[in-house]
Design an enzyme around this catalytic site. Structure first.
Site, PDB file in Angstrom:
ATOM      1  CD  GLU B  60       9.623  47.699  42.914  1.00  0.00           C
ATOM      2  OE1 GLU B  60       8.641  47.081  42.452  1.00  0.00           O
ATOM      3  OE2 GLU B  60       9.745  48.935  42.802  1.00  0.00           O
ATOM      4  CG  HIS B 129       6.388  56.583  49.411  1.00  0.00           C
ATOM      5  ND1 HIS B 129       5.372  55.695  49.195  1.00  0.00           N
ATOM      6  CD2 HIS B 129       6.975  56.779  48.207  1.00  0.00           C
ATOM      7  CE1 HIS B 129       5.327  55.389  47.910  1.00  0.00           C
ATOM      8  NE2 HIS B 129       6.290  56.019  47.292  1.00  0.00           N
TER       9      HIS B 129
END
Ligand SMILES: Cc1ncc(C[n+]2csc(CCOP(=O)(O)OP(=O)(O)O)c2C)c(N)n1
Ligand SMILES: Cc1ncc(C[n+]2csc(CCOP(=O)(O)OP(=O)(O)O)c2C)c(N)n1
Ligand SMILES: [Mg+2]
Ligand SMILES: [Mg+2]
Lengths: 336, 329, 336, 329
Positions: B60, B129
């Protein structure tokens, strides 16, 4: 946008002539002088914050930049004065930035750690160790995307190697074949941390091998050696976009920053004195004289030009006004 | 006007902007061959090819940095975070590089990048998440932050974000991708960043909510209408810059306000909204501004606990009733 | 605290006997059955969220765990059911966690991706790719700090290798000599991304060489090969704290998760069928029969025991109540 | 009581806790041989040796993760961020691992870790090295966040943080390290997390401020005393958990409040404080709660711009005057 340009040949790093010798010596001395004067100004309180001097490492920036075109990109960390000047920035505007004045390269908003100069495609000036490596990969990505033939040179320290972004940037540049020349300036210390206390693999160039990219170590105190190694890397990058990892073995003569003047807790005075024998400017000056590329008179001339030019830069910085206070709120967002 | 899903609206916005401007490209995990973990980039690889629809490894901060570097030299990247939970790995790049570049360089290098993907509570995805991520961004000068609640907003705001010259954080929601709505097909249809919208007019109380909470607040409003309480529902759409004026105008009219937020309440978006309402409409307020927020806990996995974590329609209705009856007796 | 324990010998991975063969086959079949039943329960809506099945990769967890002690540590990503069961967790509590019930390993708060079991030193269950690698290094750090002789096994996927934290964790474990056994389960895909689209170096074990740590690739479908390789690594780690990087070459027979059932966009049906010929359970069963370690009757017995045990686990999970709603606010902070 | 600097107080707290508990160790960049970039760990390597005073490479997320893992299995790490600006590189570890571990594991694994170092505005360090960092943490359930303003608080709160069984974010300030003050030498002297302190008693207005802004607000208070305005100054000390009661009690007494904050104002700490004051003391308020905050811009390098970035004594005084005269005529 990464300008597409008719592929001008970069000067082949082959033969050295008087002209080239003068340029290399001049640029190294210009940086050295700039840094010395910046140190004085810091002591006088004209420069604030952190000030990281490049003294001792000039051969890397000058050797590398000597094979770059103006439309090539360079990006660096916070010890970037030398990289910025070598890329062609005006010492006046650079010094004014260190002084935090309105005529500074970054209008006084960036300071010593954040020199940017669009005129010469110098992309900063970054103070988070490792963070500018993925950014450099992105510049390489854009060059490829636009079909240009420029390269991006990314300077970083040995201290950035243990950082995850080093790994991510190496892998992406190798995987996507991005025209980035990674130049690790291994001056053997990250602040007070010697390379062997930071890395299980101290031959930094070897990391490049794992990613399958051309990698080598080069004597960072020898401006011609750097010039040749970077020249080869640039050729590969221009023709087939291959990235390269170069480990330039160099040394910082001063402390980490002006707040660490001695830099003597973590290294011995003897070591520092020994390394100063490898002063890239002294070495190249000797070589230029013996090889007859330059005469003693030439060298004196260069010394004079350099010191005049830097005095002028200091005077300019001193004379430049503070930024208007409204600038606090400008450049936060770009209006469409 | 065509009726399409939120997902299709985003996909259309990407297509239109990529057709319009060759500098726009999409980069992220699984955006190409796999067509997006949530299929937002469906068909883009086929139409635009691998140079403009770039699959990345899991890195990322690496690929976000690539986007930032590319944007500095003139491209217009749209970086997909498979989910915004992973954006924390790139937060240094977003905050210290993207948001500050234009300022640090004294106006030389702006960073026209969009970072988009789903964020916020999802279905039983648990603590790592399923969380509201906007709080890491809306405090940061130099960033713009968008949370589009409807298909029309998704399209109009994403197009504006891509054309914007600054870094824009564009946080969608897994729970809204299948929502259908009317969407203008006109490729020049844009919704400017920084404009709130009144979703429902009312006279008794102003409710501020976005994304899933906006729909829940709407249900609460309809139900309360039957009790004779008239709710005005304002959706900020852009969190930074915030459209303070629209919200204040509504409160000056209703004299009461409730802010609903899915995320944890302490120091959330609702705190800022509540703070500026009482600052700017103090004399108009007949009751304190109430906040209805998610519990100050990580997201649990178990279905029943998950249900209890985010504000229910009932809790929203109770808060609205409280502020309406407070002060009026 | 990383318990100091009298150095019990871990079973030497040498000779295979009926007992060992039974244990290995039983554990692999137990995991397989657990996953098959979990898939059924997911289809019935009894399990929510993401469900990542380990089917096809059982030999890695079982081979590795077979040389571990109960007081050794294991940590994994989100495809961890197999690692958790192989470390010795009770299938009942594991299944109950997948069902989100109060008797689950993590009291129903973690779910499929966050199995934790302090009883057997299983440290989770982590869903941010790469993030649990530095944590594993920290466990190794604690073992060394306490002077214990345990090891920490860290399982991660090929998809974690391009992540910066892989590099940081490798370097720290090599630099500080931490007793961590890095097991990369290379099943050739990270969701839809094949290794060669993610890494410029696809021989993942080679990364370890750069850091100067023992590294090798091992057939992840051969439970005995894994057991031997991990056995060697564990011995090194117990005696002189050396970390090891193992690349276990394996394959996932199912999709990335239940939401990617086919997993057929990025790989061919032929490839999947071919790989299924390497089913670690079939291979080892054959071998055990031919070698005479087990009889057909033994195998039938194991099959029956396993399926009874998992049926029991499902029944237990089904019967376990939802967590009380007050638990939403418990375990946020530990009261001193 | 001894008089010592803020830096010495922190150093003493570390020494005492390391002597008291062999599981406590210090890890970070330059903490050992170099004795800390800001010398907070001076002498620790000499007293405790390299096993308990661990120098790390530059790998924030790596060594923070090491701390988290070590804490899970029973050690009590004190991780130094050379400056908190770099903590963004470790934010995923802090938010998704440290803050959630205890919850995700259903109470099996707590993470007794302290992450400490200087944060907030410094002197001419510009955008990337001079910023208020607490906003990335105080919103996060599972974390505690401390901002100690005085040497005594630095010692008493750091000791409590080290003994706490949860992850504690402890943000000091480069600008306060040299501040001197009285500090109890008693090794059992602790200041509990979550308790605000009234720094100055007053009757007309409550001012909430911490760190450098607390000192600036104190100057403003002294000066306003001469104008006849009596300021009560409350320092929260811990931002999460926030001592709401002490602040509300003060506002109920003074009926007016001003919140001062060095960082950017939009969605900052002041937003939450302002929001809960008006929520809980609405009927006691004679004027809106005012916020005096840093400009919504990155930190500039130039001295004059830097000065303009953070609230001045004058701006604080003006705000106090405004809320005092508002409503009273
Ligand atoms: C991510 C991050 N961590 C820590 C620092 C603090 N810091 C500034 S420079 C430096 C040392 C970097 O050394 P090196 O990369 O070798 O560059 P050099 O100073 O030797 O040129 C450190 C630790 C930082 N700026 N960024
Ligand atoms: C930091 C991060 N980025 C992205 C994701 C989304 N994601 C979940 S699993 C996965 C693939 C991981 O593949 P691999 O590591 O090979 O493990 P495998 O699924 O093959 O067992 C991705 C991209 C994530 N969980 N974390
Ligand atoms: Mg260095
Ligand atoms: Mg994989």
């Amino acid at each position: 946008m990464a300008q597409k340009t008719e592929a001008r040949k970069a000067p082949a790093p082959a033969a050295v002539d008087a002209d080239l010798a003068r340029r290399l010596l001049y640029d190294m001395m210009l940086i050295r002088r700039f840094e010395e004067k910046a140190a004085e100004a810091y002591a006088l309180g004209k420069i604030g914050g952190f000030l990281h001097l490049y003294i001792g490492e000039e051969a890397v920036a000058v050797g590398a930049s000597s094979v770059l075109r103006r439309d090539d990109y360079a990006i660096s960390a916070y010890r970037e004065h030398g990289h910025c000047l070598a890329k062609g920035s005006d010492p006046k505007a650079a010094m004014a930035e260190l002084f935090g004045r309105r005529d500074g390269l970054s209008r006084g908003k960036g300071g010593s750690m954040h020199l940017f100069d669009r005129r010469v495609n110098f992309l900063g000036g970054h103070a988070i160790v490792g963070a500018h490596l993925p950014i450099a990969a992105g510049v390489g990505f854009a060059i490829r995307y636009e079909g240009g033939d420029q390269v991006c040179v990314c300077y970083f320290g040995d201290g950035a190697v243990p950082q995850g972004e080093f790994h991510e940037a190496m892998n992406l540049s190798a995987l996507w074949k991005l025209p980035v020349i990674w130049i690790c300036e291994n001056n053997r210390y990250a602040m007070g941390t010697a390379v062997e206390r930071a890395l299980s693999q101290t031959e930094i160039w070897k990391f490049g091998q794992t990613y399958g990219i051309p990698s080598e170590a080069v004597d960072g105190m020898d401006v011609l050696a750097v010039r040749e190694a970077v020249g080869r890397a640039v050729a590969r990058a221009r023709t087939d976009k291959t990235p390269t990892l170069l480990e330039a073995r160099t040394y910082r003569f001063r402390g980490h920053s002006m707040r660490d003047p001695a830099g003597a807790v973590y290294r011995t005075r003897e070591e520092v004195e020994r390394e100063k024998q490898r002063d890239p400017i002294l070495l190249f000056r000797e070589r230029a004289l013996t090889a007859g590329w330059l005469t003693a008179a030439d060298v004196r001339g260069i010394e004079k030009d350099v010191s005049d030019r830097i005095d002028e830069a200091v005077a300019f910085a001193d004379g430049s006004p503070e930024p208007p206070v409204e600038w606090l709120m400008t450049d936060v967002y770009k209006e469409g | 006007m065509a009726v399409m899903t939120y997902r299709e609206a985003l996909n259309l916005a990407l297509r239109e902007e990529m057709r319009r401007d060759p500098r726009v490209f999409v980069i992220g995990e699984e955006v190409g061959l796999y067509e997006g973990a949530y299929k937002v980039t469906q068909g883009l690889l086929k139409e635009f090819g691998p140079q403009r629809v770039v699959d990345t490894p899991i890195a990322e901060s690496g690929f976000t940095g690539v986007g930032i570097g590319a944007a500095m030299v003139g491209l217009r990247p749209v970086v997909e975070m498979m989910t915004f939970n992973f954006a924390l790995l790139a937060l240094d790049q977003i905050v210290n590089s993207a948001a500050k570049m234009y300022y640090m360089s004294g106006g030389q290098y702006n960073v026209p990048i969009v970072i988009r993907g789903p964020g916020g509570p999802a279905h039983q995805l648990a603590a790592q998440h399923s969380q509201s991520m906007e709080s890491y961004f809306y405090h940061v000068p130099g960033l713009k932050v968008v949370r589009p609640s409807t298909p029309m907003d998704a399209k109009g705001l994403l197009k504006s974000a891509i054309r914007d010259d600054n870094p824009v954080i564009f946080i969608e929601s897994e729970t809204l991708y299948a929502v259908k709505g009317e969407v203008p097909e006109d490729p020049d249809f844009l919704i400017p960043l920084g404009q709130a919208i009144v979703r429902r007019e009312g006279t008794d109380v102003t409710v501020v909510a976005y994304m899933g909470m906006m729909y829940r607040a709407m249900e609460a409003a309809e139900e309360l209408a039957r009790e004779g309480i008239s709710v005005e529902l304002v959706d900020p759409r852009t969190l930074r810059p915030m459209d303070v004026d629209t919200i204040i105008a509504s409160v000056r009219k209703t004299h009461r306000a409730v802010v609903v937020e899915a995320g944890a309440g302490f120091a959330g978006m609702g705190s800022e909204i509540s703070a500026f309402i009482q600052e700017q409409a103090f004399d108009d307020l007949d009751a304190p501004v109430e906040r209805v927020t998610g519990a100050n806990a990580p997201m649990p996995y178990a279905r029943n606990l998950e249900r209890a974590k985010t504000p229910s329609k009932e809790r929203i209705m109770e808060a609205i009733r409280r502020v309406c009856y407070a002060g009026s007796v």
